[in-house]
Design a protein around this motif. Structure first.
Motif, short mmCIF file in Angstrom:
data_model
loop_
_atom_site.label_atom_id
_atom_site.label_comp_id
_atom_site.label_asym_id
_atom_site.label_seq_id
_atom_site.Cartn_x
_atom_site.Cartn_y
_atom_site.Cartn_z
N HIS A 1 0.86 -1.19 0.00
CA HIS A 1 0.00 0.00 0.00
C HIS A 1 0.89 1.23 0.00
O HIS A 1 2.09 1.17 0.30
N GLY A 2 0.31 2.38 -0.34
CA GLY A 2 1.13 3.59 -0.38
C GLY A 2 0.32 4.84 -0.64
O GLY A 2 -0.91 4.81 -0.69
N THR A 3 1.04 5.92 -0.78
CA THR A 3 0.44 7.21 -1.11
C THR A 3 1.19 7.78 -2.31
O THR A 3 2.39 7.52 -2.49
N GLY B 1 5.72 9.54 -4.45
CA GLY B 1 5.22 9.07 -3.17
C GLY B 1 6.04 7.91 -2.65
O GLY B 1 7.20 7.72 -3.04
N SER C 1 -2.10 -2.65 4.77
CA SER C 1 -2.12 -1.26 5.22
C SER C 1 -2.70 -1.15 6.62
O SER C 1 -3.63 -1.86 6.99
N THR D 1 -3.85 13.62 -5.09
CA THR D 1 -3.16 12.73 -4.17
C THR D 1 -4.06 11.54 -3.89
O THR D 1 -5.29 11.70 -3.77
N THR E 1 -4.38 7.42 -1.93
CA THR E 1 -3.86 6.27 -1.22
C THR E 1 -4.31 5.05 -2.00
O THR E 1 -5.39 5.04 -2.61
N GLU F 1 -3.80 0.48 -2.75
CA GLU F 1 -3.30 -0.85 -2.40
C GLU F 1 -2.93 -1.59 -3.68
O GLU F 1 -3.49 -1.32 -4.75
N SER G 1 -8.51 6.14 -1.67
CA SER G 1 -9.00 7.52 -1.52
C SER G 1 -8.33 8.38 -2.57
O SER G 1 -7.28 8.01 -3.13
#
Length: 857
Positions: free
Chosen positions: A238-240, A255, A262, A299, A301, A303, A313
């Motif tokens: 997972h990340g941003t 990012g 997550s 921006t 978020t 997975e 999101s």
């Protein structure tokens, strides 16, 4: 919570992501997150599978029967079974409110884990400790907020138990002391999780958080049940990510990526997005789509499970950075997604300033020496020099210097120009050091009252820190901060996109933008930055540094012969300066202000005069309040050949450059006028100079003559000034000083900071144009001057002309142009466009209101 207008009277308890809008639901029922996920689905982007339990139905999820329906629906949408170790699937419960709010309970991840499947799931992930972390989070929250376990007992388990043993210990604690054991069934877990989040939201702490934000106590909560796919460590995570590189503004994902499941707290810095198992192509496409939709830097978020991307999101990035925001606006307009006017409105004038000046890369570990007034933007590091002589000596050896002084004088100008930055303990935003620094683009912090400068000891002290001359400091002129040591400075990086956007801004604005420039070098810099001409050439600034003795000889001349020789030298020096300035300016307008400097700037009180006659003359000229003394037109009426000599030098320079084909539009400005007859007499001196040049050269020089409006009386008598003047220019530095009764060099660092802190003022009136008091005077002057002479040109040459807020206020007063320091010209250009576009938007709104009124029965 009320439903949207037109929404059905019966709201389903379970709304799959993407179906809310079709059912007539908005954020009032779906919550901010649910509405956001609906948008992502409608854009065709890959999103996590999930369902929303609307605000008005959220409490029903505490019923295991509805929870079972939710689990069944997620399983149907994913084709997997929750809690199974074959193609495993878990659940995440996410709360959201109808409006953006803080204090919302945390997400609860990994619902569906139980003792029977924990080991197999951990082996699949490849990191047993991580699964235990997310499981422990769920157990701790549910234990306290749904199963009545004592919070202190839970804290003891979390504190005293090893990582891998916490989940079993919590299960045991719940079984022994809770109202019921923690269930294995995913639906029952989901019902308890919903109860826990709603309990937290309804708690006194939650209500206090809502009151602090001005939100109603009974603000509801939507609950979202998300599918959480479990995959192997090497291909999942997972990340941003944001859609733009913050350093360059380039459209590429930026990012971090974390492997595993997550969770709310992620340890470690993560990996760069280049480590994504399947690359960034899917992410790049999603972010580009979002940018076009949001018309902002996006921006997200996300997975990644077994190579499949799912967005959790997405939103507009609140603070994208100057380069990213600028490049996005230009890219969207170039692609036709938005029009150019929208692109111009999207970029803040302050962002332009960031691009034009060096900035510090702060880490949080910096040691602050002192704070003062942000007098000139930019950042620089250098060794401390406590005198102009030492600054020149060090800079001559190639050493970057920070000149630190109580205040500066015209004699210090060569050192100011040679320094990387300047810091003064006295003076304000309109002080000598501040004005010179802005003109040369040098970072400056002024009015640092706590700075103790001991030139004899060679030290600077503030807040318990002592810096010796020769040691390094760093100056942030934009923030008004001085740091100990040398910090990392990122140089200014203007871009082609900035030039493009400013050209679009020029097409929108109606307010002209000129520059305050005193010499050819400053004029050249100003024109390169888009100035349409020179709105203020301060002739007294042409006698700074090495030229200071020229004007001193004139002022101190003991007899008529010495007076004439000094005046001839002054005229020759000015003619050379004017010629260079006019050659650079070309055919643009040039407003030259005749000499206007308080005498104490030319005759320092501590000067030792070798000639007794000079000393006597200096004593005669010494004033108690030189800012209101013998300056401007007042000096010229006592020394009636002064302005004539300056005008003759200017007109002779014009003849020289005109012979080469350049015809600058000369505007001669008389300063410090309060009495209309003062202006009339000074104009007579200028005309006599023009006549002399014509007799000598055979050329009649075209010029206009005008007056500064820098005293309240001049503003109130603007109609009488307009009878003589071709133009008026508001000098708002002095006009502000006289209107408030503030000595700008004395009150700014102490009194005005206190006034702003106490709420008496919203900002220093020397930094931000005072719309109420000074603005009222300017409005009166504009109305009176145009009543007498409708075509009179009205401008402003104070530093307010480079402040974005001030430009908007000045544009509304009906001025023709503003003039500011060269480095602030791009800010003024964009701010003027914003003002014009705001006026256009207001006009359209008024037109629509009138249309509606006319259409009403």
């Amino acid at each position: 919570m009320p439903t949207l207008a037109g929404a059905p009277s019966v709201i389903s308890s379970l709304v799959p992501y993407g179906q809310g809008r079709g059912r007539g639901l908005g954020a009032e029922e779906l919550g901010v997150h649910g509405e956001q996920m609906d948008r992502l689905v409608s854009l065709g982007l890959p999103t996590v599978v999930g369902i929303t339990v609307p605000v008005s139905r959220a409490r029903q999820l505490t019923d295991p029967a509805l929870a079972r329906e939710a689990v069944d629906l997620v399983e149907e949408l994913t084709g997997r079974r929750v809690g199974s170790t074959d193609r495993p699937l878990l659940l995440r419960l996410v709360p959201s409110t109808p409006v953006a709010a803080t204090g919302v309970p945390p997400d609860l991840p990994a619902l569906g884990v139980c003792p029977a499947n924990a080991r197999a799931l951990a082996e699949l992930i490849g990191r047993e400790h991580q699964l235990h972390d997310v499981w422990t989070t769920v157990l701790a929250v549910v234990a306290v907020d749904a199963l009545d376990v004592d919070a202190d007992d839970v804290d003891d388990v979390l504190t005293d138990t090893a990582d891998g043993d916490r989940a079993p210990a919590l299960l045991d604690l719940v079984a022994r002391t809770g109202s019921a054991p923690f269930p294995d069934d995913p639906a029952e877990q989901l019902a308890l999780a919903a109860r826990a989040l709603l309990h937290r939201w309804d708690s006194p702490r939650g209500r206090r958080a809502r009151r602090a934000q001005g939100l109603p106590d009974d603000l509801g909560l939507a609950l979202h049940v998300q599918a959480l796919h479990v995959g192997p460590w090497e291909r999942s995570g997972h990340g941003t990510a944001s859609s733009r590189d913050p350093g360059t503004g380039a459209p590429r994902p930026h990012g971090t990526f974390h492997r595993g499941v997550s969770r709310r707290s992620t340890s470690g810095e993560g990996e760069p997005l280049s480590a994504l198992p399947e690359g960034t192509d899917l992410l790049r496409h999603a972010l580009a789509t979002l940018e076009n939709h949001l018309r902002a830097v996006a921006t997200v978020t996300f997975e990644l499970r077994d190579g499949k991307l799912a967005l959790l999101s997405a939103a507009a990035l609140p603070h994208p950075g100057a380069r990213a925001g600028l490049r996005l606006a230009v890219d969207l307009a170039t692609a036709g997604t938005i029009d150019r006017a929208t692109a111009v409105r999207a970029v803040r004038p302050a962002a332009v300033q960031e691009l034009l000046h060096a900035q510090l890369r702060l880490t949080g570990a910096e040691r602050e020496l002192a704070r003062g007034l942000a007098a000139s933007p930019g950042a620089a590091s250098g060794v401390v020099a406590l005198s102009a002589e030492r600054a020149l000596e060090l800079s001559g050896d190639g050493v970057p210097v920070v000149l630190v002084s109580t205040e500066t004088t015209p004699a210090d100008v060569p050192a100011l120009v040679a320094s990387a930055a300047v810091v003064t303990s006295a003076g304000g935003l309109a002080s000598h050091a501040a004005v010179v620094a802005r003109g040369t683009g040098t970072p400056a912090v002024c009015g640092v009252a706590e700075l103790c400068i001991d030139r004899d000891a060679g030290t600077v002290t503030a807040h318990g820190h002592t810096v010796r001359e020769g040691e390094r400091v760093t100056v942030d002129g934009r923030a008004g901060t001085v740091y100990l040591g040398e910090l990392d400075v990122r140089p200014a990086e203007p871009s082609a996109e900035l030039d493009t956007l400013l050209s679009w801004a020029d097409a929108e604005r109606t307010l002209g933008v000129r520059a305050n420039a005193d010499n050819a070098a400053e004029a050249e810099a100003a024109l390169r930055l888009g100035a349409e001409g020179i709105g203020l050439c301060r002739t007294e600034h042409q006698f700074l540094g090495d030229r200071l003795p020229v004007v001193r000889r004139f002022l101190l001349a003991p007899d008529e012969d010495a007076h004439r020789l000094a005046l001839d030298a002054l005229t020759a020096a000015q003619q050379a300066d004017f010629t260079a300035l006019l050659q650079v300016t070309g055919d643009r307008p040039v407003t030259v202000r005749l000499l206007d400097a308080p005498l104490h700037e030319f005759l320092p009180h501590d000067e030792v005069y070798a000639d007794p006659a000079h000393a006597r003359r200096a004593a005669q000229l010494r004033e108690v309040n030189p800012m209101l003394g013998l300056r401007g037109v007042r000096l010229a009426l006592l020394e009636d050949d002064l302005y004539a000599a300056q005008a003759e030098a200017l007109f002779s320079a014009w003849v020289t450059v005109a012979a080469a084909g350049t015809r600058p539009r000369l505007e001669v400005m008389v300063p410090m006028v309060s009495i209309p007859q003062e202006l009339e007499l000074a104009i007579g001196q200028v005309r006599r100079a023009a006549d002399r040049v014509e007799r000598t050269t055979g050329v009649r020089v075209p010029y206009q003559v005008g007056s500064m409006v820098e005293t309240p009386r001049a503003a109130l008598l603007a109609d009488r000034l307009a009878e003589h003047a071709d133009f008026l220019s508001f000098g708002t530095n002095d006009l502000t000083q006289m209107t408030f009764g503030f000595s700008r060099d004395d009150v700014e660092s102490r009194l005005l900071a206190h006034y702003v802190g106490e709420g008496l003022l919203t900002a220093s009136p020397f930094a931000e144009f005072d719309a109420d008091g000074v603005g009222a005077l300017v409005a009166i002057a504009v109305q009176k001057a145009r009543a007498v002479r409708p075509d009179i040109k009205l401008g402003l040459c104070g530093e307010h002309g480079g402040d974005a807020v001030s430009v908007g206020r000045l544009a509304a007063l009906g001025l023709d142009y503003v003039s500011c320091s060269p480095q602030r010209v791009p800010v003024a250009r964009l701010a003027a466009a914003h003002a014009a576009l705001q006026d256009t938007a207001e006009e359209r709104a008024q037109d629509r209101a009138q249309d509606r009124a006319q259409a009403a029965p």
